[in-house]
Design a protein around this motif. Structure first.
Motif, PDB file in Angstrom:
ATOM      1  N   GLU A   1      37.448  41.262  78.763  1.00 43.49           N
ATOM      2  CA  GLU A   1      36.557  40.928  79.878  1.00 43.49           C
ATOM      3  C   GLU A   1      37.070  39.713  80.644  1.00 43.49           C
ATOM      4  O   GLU A   1      36.989  39.665  81.874  1.00 43.49           O
ATOM      5  N   ALA A   2      37.616  38.734  79.922  1.00 41.37           N
ATOM      6  CA  ALA A   2      38.175  37.562  80.595  1.00 41.37           C
ATOM      7  C   ALA A   2      39.393  37.945  81.430  1.00 41.37           C
ATOM      8  O   ALA A   2      39.531  37.520  82.587  1.00 41.37           O
ATOM      9  N   LEU A   3      40.284  38.739  80.860  1.00 43.78           N
ATOM     10  CA  LEU A   3      41.467  39.170  81.608  1.00 43.78           C
ATOM     11  C   LEU A   3      41.071  39.986  82.832  1.00 43.78           C
ATOM     12  O   LEU A   3      41.655  39.828  83.919  1.00 43.78           O
ATOM     13  N   ASP A   4      40.085  40.868  82.693  1.00 42.19           N
ATOM     14  CA  ASP A   4      39.623  41.652  83.838  1.00 42.19           C
ATOM     15  C   ASP A   4      39.079  40.740  84.940  1.00 42.19           C
ATOM     16  O   ASP A   4      39.286  40.988  86.140  1.00 42.19           O
ATOM     17  N   ALA A   5      38.375  39.689  84.533  1.00 40.90           N
ATOM     18  CA  ALA A   5      37.833  38.763  85.520  1.00 40.90           C
ATOM     19  C   ALA A   5      38.946  38.013  86.243  1.00 40.90           C
ATOM     20  O   ALA A   5      38.895  37.818  87.465  1.00 40.90           O
ATOM     21  N   PHE A   6      39.970  37.610  85.513  1.00 40.81           N
ATOM     22  CA  PHE A   6      41.092  36.924  86.149  1.00 40.81           C
ATOM     23  C   PHE A   6      41.853  37.875  87.072  1.00 40.81           C
ATOM     24  O   PHE A   6      42.337  37.475  88.137  1.00 40.81           O
ATOM     25  N   ALA A   7      41.949  39.143  86.676  1.00 45.02           N
ATOM     26  CA  ALA A   7      42.601  40.119  87.546  1.00 45.02           C
ATOM     27  C   ALA A   7      41.839  40.271  88.864  1.00 45.02           C
ATOM     28  O   ALA A   7      42.439  40.430  89.930  1.00 45.02           O
ATOM     29  N   ALA A   8      40.516  40.199  88.788  1.00 42.45           N
ATOM     30  CA  ALA A   8      39.696  40.337  89.994  1.00 42.45           C
ATOM     31  C   ALA A   8      39.792  39.129  90.912  1.00 42.45           C
ATOM     32  O   ALA A   8      39.472  39.222  92.100  1.00 42.45           O
TER      33      ALA A   8
END
Length: 541
Positions: free
Chosen positions: A351-358
């Motif tokens: 979830e953290a990586l997905d947020a950084f990708a966004a």
């Protein structure tokens, strides 16, 4: 400042080990790293000469995730970190209560492995402190041990529901047992008398003194804000900067209050403006995305197992909903904040990586994810691809009771092999930084580096834990020096973390060269002296 020449040993410059090299500093800066030939030709009559007697001089260590004011306070309160058994903890609490007459007994530092299921009881505490409330967080600060008086004052009974972000440990009849997990700690913590500002100041001074003794010259305070019985310590740092008590270089990670949501962003921007100057910069924001594995609150992609190896209905907690986390990170990045995420479970990490990708904007914000205990193999290469630093607490990557008894049985065979994949992250090109999470665990960088390289604790005879995930010594040293200095932006500020001409002379001088001996003796290395800006701030003996 006196010109100082370090001879008779070796240098680690933040990236490379340089045998038989010397270091010359003057006026708070590195003048040069000297080859053996240059050392022989140098005029040594001007200034101070320090013979390291075979030791190593390194950049001072930067702890990329710690809580020094809290750690300092605990050292001044009921400090349980030197205990290891139920009997020892009860004796320590009783002894402290006997010499302290305050209305509450506070402190902490107990290990979950000392108690069945990791959950100590209120009735045990009642035997040593029956008359005053007790609140003692454990070493990871994701749970607290309380006595019956504290439960009574908080009104916690069998009818009290669990909060959305926590759990009350219960007896078979539903009554509270004495351990509060995650958000349930707040039910008692809200009643604690806040320390006086002078107590916070004393905690900071003690925390800094202790970190200096271990060669740590800079850190990122991973929670600057009101949390778990602690008030916002931003003003403590500002006051210490103004008075000169703060000597180390510190980045503050402002606490993200998940109850306030995006409405708090303007306040964070204002706090950054007010609380940044001199030795302290409030330029990061800390988001706690999940809990910890030992109490089954770390966010997992699939459920935890029960004690018999069967899947349960619990996959942990995402404290910020996944889509909401993306919005938060995008908003913070748009304001120029670095985002520092606590993520332990594989779902929390994803979830953290997905947020950084966004939130990718091209700005050099140096986001990082701390703890990274369980990472799904598909997510290991994403750290490098997204430019997100892996903030490792390497001391945890070994066999010990909390791992073997309270974690592995409930993760299962496959997920156990996904834990602390530092080697895999490094091979995939991730930038590694290191911190301790003190007072959760020891802030000794040498102990953490030893475990990063050997996947064992120093002087422990157990087999290495997932040895294929070990780091080489150069990479581990770099993570705790130039890597963590980078995540704090020192390369853009004064060059600390790397020993090169013109860079600030923040140094750790060690009693031996760990690169010259066997890897199983790394942990025997001791800090002889610590220097900040070319001035000695600690000397052993």
């Amino acid at each position: 400042m006196t010109r100082t020449l370090f001879t008779g040993g070796s240098v680690f410059d933040g990236h490379r080990h340089l045998p038989r090299h010397g270091l010359l500093i003057d006026d708070g800066k590195v003048v040069d790293v000297l080859t053996p030939g240059e050392l022989d030709a140098l005029d040594r009559r001007a200034g101070q000469v320090i013979d390291r007697a075979g030791g190593l001089v390194s950049p001072g260590f930067t702890d990329a995730h710690c809580h020094p004011i809290q750690g300092g306070l605990e050292r001044l309160q009921c400090d349980l970190t030197d205990g290891s058994t139920r009997q020892e903890y009860l004796a320590m609490v009783g002894a402290y209560a006997g010499r302290y007459d305050g209305p509450w007994i506070t402190g902490g530092g107990w290990a979950m492995a000392a108690f069945p299921g990791g959950t100590p009881s209120a009735t045990d505490l009642d035997t040593v402190v029956p008359d005053r409330p007790v609140f003692l967080p454990n070493r990871d600060h994701h749970g607290a041990w309380v006595n019956s008086r504290a439960l009574e004052l908080a009104g916690i009974t069998r009818e009290t529901p669990d909060p959305p972000d926590g759990r009350i440990e219960r007896l078979p009849d539903g009554s509270p047992q004495g351990t509060l997990h995650e958000g349930a700690m707040d039910l008692v913590a809200a009643l604690l008398p806040l320390p006086e500002q002078g107590e916070y100041a004393a905690g900071l001074v003690e925390g800094q003194r202790y970190l200096f003794s271990l060669g740590v010259t800079a850190w990122q305070d991973a929670i600057v804000g009101a949390y778990a019985g602690m008030a916002d310590t931003g003003s403590t740092y500002c006051d210490a900067t103004a008075s000169g008590d703060l000597v180390a270089d510190v980045v503050g990670a402002l606490w993200w209050d998940r109850e306030l949501g995006l409405a708090q962003v303007p306040d964070l921007v204002e706090r950054r403006r007010v609380q940044s100057g001199g030795r302290f910069r409030a330029t990061s924001v800390k988001i706690m995305q999940d809990g910890v594995c030992e109490n089954f609150t770390a966010a997992m992609l699939s459920p935890y197992l029960d004690g018999h190896g069967h899947a349960t209905g619990n996959a942990g907690h995402s404290f910020v909903e996944a889509e909401g986390l993306k919005e938060v990170v995008v908003a913070l990045a748009a304001e120029g904040f670095q985002v520092h995420v606590h993520a332990i479970g594989d779902r929390g990490v994803r979830e953290a990586l997905d947020a950084f990708a966004a939130s990718r904007s091209g700005a050099d914000l140096r986001h990082h994810i701390a703890h990274i205990q369980v990472i799904h193999p598909d997510d290991v290469p994403r750290f490098a691809a997204l430019g997100v630093a892996a903030n490792a607490q390497a001391l945890w990557a070994c066999h010990e009771p909390q791992m073997d008894e309270l974690t592995i049985p409930f993760l299962g065979e496959e997920r156990t092999t996904w834990q602390y994949p530092f080697g895999g992250l490094h091979r995939a090109g991730a930038r590694l930084v290191m911190g301790s999470d003190w007072p959760v665990s020891s802030p000794d960088p040498i102990a953490a580096i030893h475990t990063a390289v050997t996947r064992t604790s120093y002087d422990d005879t157990r087999d290495p834990f997932l040895p294929e995930q070990a780091l080489d010594l150069t990479t581990a040293f770099a993570a705790y020096t130039s890597g963590s200095a980078w995540v704090n932006g020192r390369d853009r500020l004064d060059g600390a973390g790397v020993l090169a001409p013109g860079h600030t002379a923040d140094l750790a001088v060690l009693d031996r060269d760990p690169f010259a001996g066997p890897v199983d003796e790394i942990g025997a290395t001791q800090v002889v002296s610590t220097w900040v800006g070319g001035a000695q701030v600690h000397h052993c003996g």
